[in-house]
Write a protein that holds these residues in place. Structure first.
Motif, PDB file in Angstrom:
ATOM      1  N   PRO A 144     -17.401 -20.926   5.773  1.00  0.00           N
ATOM      2  CA  PRO A 144     -16.509 -19.732   5.831  1.00  0.00           C
ATOM      3  C   PRO A 144     -17.099 -18.727   6.357  1.00  0.00           C
ATOM      4  N   ILE A 145     -18.494 -18.362   6.088  1.00  0.00           N
ATOM      5  CA  ILE A 145     -18.951 -17.215   6.802  1.00  0.00           C
ATOM      6  C   ILE A 145     -19.136 -17.466   8.285  1.00  0.00           C
ATOM      7  N   TRP A 146     -19.503 -18.568   8.751  1.00  0.00           N
ATOM      8  CA  TRP A 146     -19.595 -18.762  10.182  1.00  0.00           C
ATOM      9  C   TRP A 146     -18.446 -18.825  10.873  1.00  0.00           C
ATOM     10  N   VAL A 147     -17.329 -19.069  10.434  1.00  0.00           N
ATOM     11  CA  VAL A 147     -15.990 -19.044  10.863  1.00  0.00           C
ATOM     12  C   VAL A 147     -15.784 -17.475  11.018  1.00  0.00           C
ATOM     13  N   VAL A 148     -15.795 -16.551  10.178  1.00  0.00           N
ATOM     14  CA  VAL A 148     -15.749 -15.094  10.398  1.00  0.00           C
ATOM     15  C   VAL A 148     -16.611 -14.766  11.319  1.00  0.00           C
ATOM     16  N   LYS A 149     -17.869 -15.097  11.405  1.00  0.00           N
ATOM     17  CA  LYS A 149     -18.791 -14.844  12.471  1.00  0.00           C
ATOM     18  C   LYS A 149     -18.518 -14.657  13.874  1.00  0.00           C
ATOM     19  N   THR A 150     -17.789 -15.986  13.967  1.00  0.00           N
ATOM     20  CA  THR A 150     -17.262 -16.577  15.339  1.00  0.00           C
ATOM     21  C   THR A 150     -16.139 -15.728  15.624  1.00  0.00           C
ATOM     22  N   ARG A 151     -15.179 -15.525  14.649  1.00  0.00           N
ATOM     23  CA  ARG A 151     -14.050 -14.739  15.138  1.00  0.00           C
ATOM     24  C   ARG A 151     -14.357 -13.327  15.358  1.00  0.00           C
ATOM     25  N   LEU A 152     -15.270 -12.747  14.690  1.00  0.00           N
ATOM     26  CA  LEU A 152     -15.633 -11.387  15.026  1.00  0.00           C
ATOM     27  C   LEU A 152     -16.474 -11.119  16.329  1.00  0.00           C
ATOM     28  N   CYS A 153     -17.341 -12.028  16.667  1.00  0.00           N
ATOM     29  CA  CYS A 153     -17.993 -12.143  17.878  1.00  0.00           C
ATOM     30  C   CYS A 153     -16.966 -12.368  19.161  1.00  0.00           C
ATOM     31  N   LEU A 154     -15.863 -13.024  18.865  1.00  0.00           N
ATOM     32  CA  LEU A 154     -14.925 -13.379  19.941  1.00  0.00           C
ATOM     33  C   LEU A 154     -13.640 -12.140  20.215  1.00  0.00           C
ATOM     34  N   GLN A 155     -13.799 -11.044  19.672  1.00  0.00           N
ATOM     35  CA  GLN A 155     -12.910  -9.962  19.672  1.00  0.00           C
ATOM     36  C   GLN A 155     -13.281  -9.084  21.155  1.00  0.00           C
ATOM     37  N   TYR A 156     -12.320  -9.180  22.009  1.00  0.00           N
ATOM     38  CA  TYR A 156     -12.666  -8.616  23.367  1.00  0.00           C
ATOM     39  C   TYR A 156     -12.004  -7.441  23.707  1.00  0.00           C
ATOM     40  N   GLU A 157     -11.568  -6.495  22.749  1.00  0.00           N
ATOM     41  CA  GLU A 157     -10.779  -5.467  22.949  1.00  0.00           C
ATOM     42  C   GLU A 157     -11.611  -4.368  23.822  1.00  0.00           C
ATOM     43  N   ARG A 167      -7.377  -5.752  18.368  1.00  0.00           N
ATOM     44  CA  ARG A 167      -8.297  -6.104  17.538  1.00  0.00           C
ATOM     45  C   ARG A 167      -7.717  -6.811  16.233  1.00  0.00           C
ATOM     46  N   ARG A 168      -7.960  -8.054  16.003  1.00  0.00           N
ATOM     47  CA  ARG A 168      -7.280  -8.717  14.975  1.00  0.00           C
ATOM     48  C   ARG A 168      -8.081  -8.330  13.507  1.00  0.00           C
ATOM     49  N   TYR A 169      -9.449  -8.380  13.657  1.00  0.00           N
ATOM     50  CA  TYR A 169      -9.913  -8.333  12.488  1.00  0.00           C
ATOM     51  C   TYR A 169     -10.829  -6.779  12.298  1.00  0.00           C
ATOM     52  N   ARG A 170     -10.920  -6.255  11.328  1.00  0.00           N
ATOM     53  CA  ARG A 170     -11.544  -5.032  11.052  1.00  0.00           C
ATOM     54  C   ARG A 170     -13.121  -5.063  10.555  1.00  0.00           C
ATOM     55  N   GLY A 171     -13.310  -6.408  10.092  1.00  0.00           N
ATOM     56  CA  GLY A 171     -14.496  -6.239   9.530  1.00  0.00           C
ATOM     57  C   GLY A 171     -14.768  -7.648   8.772  1.00  0.00           C
ATOM     58  N   MET A 172     -15.850  -8.135   8.200  1.00  0.00           N
ATOM     59  CA  MET A 172     -16.165  -9.405   7.455  1.00  0.00           C
ATOM     60  C   MET A 172     -14.998  -9.554   6.445  1.00  0.00           C
ATOM     61  N   SER A 173     -14.758  -8.548   5.539  1.00  0.00           N
ATOM     62  CA  SER A 173     -13.935  -8.708   4.284  1.00  0.00           C
ATOM     63  C   SER A 173     -12.439  -8.819   4.943  1.00  0.00           C
ATOM     64  N   ASP A 174     -12.079  -8.012   5.885  1.00  0.00           N
ATOM     65  CA  ASP A 174     -10.801  -8.358   6.576  1.00  0.00           C
ATOM     66  C   ASP A 174     -10.485  -9.536   7.039  1.00  0.00           C
ATOM     67  N   ALA A 175     -11.540 -10.132   7.581  1.00  0.00           N
ATOM     68  CA  ALA A 175     -11.479 -11.451   8.486  1.00  0.00           C
ATOM     69  C   ALA A 175     -11.203 -12.517   7.233  1.00  0.00           C
ATOM     70  N   LEU A 176     -11.903 -12.501   6.207  1.00  0.00           N
ATOM     71  CA  LEU A 176     -11.953 -13.327   5.298  1.00  0.00           C
ATOM     72  C   LEU A 176     -10.541 -13.440   4.692  1.00  0.00           C
ATOM     73  N   ALA A 177      -9.971 -12.263   4.304  1.00  0.00           N
ATOM     74  CA  ALA A 177      -8.692 -12.095   3.723  1.00  0.00           C
ATOM     75  C   ALA A 177      -7.535 -12.562   4.630  1.00  0.00           C
ATOM     76  N   LYS A 178      -7.666 -12.258   5.997  1.00  0.00           N
ATOM     77  CA  LYS A 178      -6.538 -12.734   7.003  1.00  0.00           C
ATOM     78  C   LYS A 178      -6.748 -14.383   7.338  1.00  0.00           C
ATOM     79  N   ILE A 179      -7.807 -14.842   7.111  1.00  0.00           N
ATOM     80  CA  ILE A 179      -8.049 -16.174   7.556  1.00  0.00           C
ATOM     81  C   ILE A 179      -7.377 -16.952   6.465  1.00  0.00           C
ATOM     82  N   TRP A 180      -7.851 -16.681   5.078  1.00  0.00           N
ATOM     83  CA  TRP A 180      -7.326 -17.322   3.890  1.00  0.00           C
ATOM     84  C   TRP A 180      -5.730 -17.137   3.658  1.00  0.00           C
TER      85      TRP A 180
END
Length: 320
Positions: A144-157, A167-180
């Protein structure tokens, strides 16, 4: 005496499984992973950008590594080069720490089972199996950590003209919450199957690393487990990493594309089929140059930090 023995034996049996699990390996691995990630994260970001570059209009294209660096810097400044660094540090630290922890525990159990000394040589086959075992356990915990890392690295704003990219995710915790919330457990474990294939990467790397150290010490006429100097560890780590990367890199492209939020695939076979059809064999090696530039020094830094931490923590115990 008989009742006392009966009381002690179950407790001893329960603890027997964990006596080779040493916190020193965990701490040394975490330290190496965190330090190398802090130094080299921008190259990991660039590697991911190239790995998922499949011609989609919703993402930028780059002419080379320098062009990618400049585009990110112009759009988001220096912090843009460290997008996704928090989950990368968490993932790298946890992965290296757990990997070394389970790898060394597996080796020691195996040596004990075969009646060998703790510094005995298992051979390349058993080193590969020990590394694969550690890799599967580590991946199951950290995916799950690697999924979040990939998503945050691929934000092109702010990186694409005339295209609104939110910008879909504001940070690690936000990405974890939204993916879940939106994708559930399946979203957390996207890329897990090619990640399992990637366990062979770690197995090949650790097998070659162990054998290089062993053969080098045998060549010098010194004990197999003799502590080497930093330059020697750097050389062994670089050679083993180059061997593993050149052998197994395509799985990283497949895994990154499955975890990418900008495209949808039906699974590993779908990624492989579409990549082959649209980009040929070269598509499976996109990003390998920045990856090699990143992972070789990263592996060297991690290995040197790990070996020196272990030598510092474990040597007094061995001497006593």
């Amino acid at each position: 005496m008989a009742s006392g023995d009966a009381h002690v034996t179950p407790r001893t049996g329960r603890l027997k499984l964990f006596r080779h699990v040493k916190g020193e390996h965990l701490f040394a691995g975490v330290s190496g992973g965190v330090i190398s990630t802090l130094v080299l994260h921008p190259l990991d970001l660039i590697k991911l950008r190239f790995a998922v570059s499949d011609g989609l209009a919703s993402r930028p294209t780059y002419q080379g590594i320098l062009d990618c660096v400049l585009a990110i810097y112009r759009a988001r400044g220096f912090p843009g080069l460290y997008a996704g660094v928090t989950p990368n540090i968490a993932g790298a630290g946890a992965s290296w720490g757990l990997y070394f922890l389970f790898y060394n525990a597996t080796k020691q159990h195996w040596l004990e089972w075969q009646g060998m000394q703790p510094n005995g040589n298992l051979g390349p086959g058993k080193h590969m199996v020990a590394a694969a075992n550690a890799g599967v356990i580590t991946l199951a915990i950290t995916n799950p950590i690697w999924v979040v890392k990939t998503r945050l690295c691929l934000q092109y704003e702010n990186e694409m003209r005339n295209v609104a990219v939110s910008r879909r995710y504001r940070g690690m915790s936000d990405a974890l919450a939204k993916i879940w919330r939106h994708e559930g457990m399946r979203g957390m474990y996207k890329g897990f199957v090619p990640g399992l294939l990637g366990v062979s990467h770690g197995a090949l790397q650790f097998m070659s690393y162990e054998e290089l150290k062993t053969q080098y010490n045998l060549y010098r006429g010194t004990p197999r487990d003799k502590h080497l100097n930093p330059l020697e560890y750097l050389t062994m780590a670089a050679l083993s990493k180059l061997f593993a990367v050149s052998t197994t890199y395509p799985y990283q492209v497949v895994r990154a594309r499955l975890q990418d939020q900008h495209n949808k695939y039906d699974g590993v076979i779908d990624v492989v089929r579409k990549t082959w059809r649209g980009e040929g064999m070269g598509g499976f090696y996109k990003g390998i140059v920045p990856n090699l530039i990143r992972v070789t020094p990263a592996c060297c830094i991690t290995s040197v930090v790990y070996e020196n931490f272990i030598n510092f923590f474990m040597k007094p115990k061995d001497s006593s």
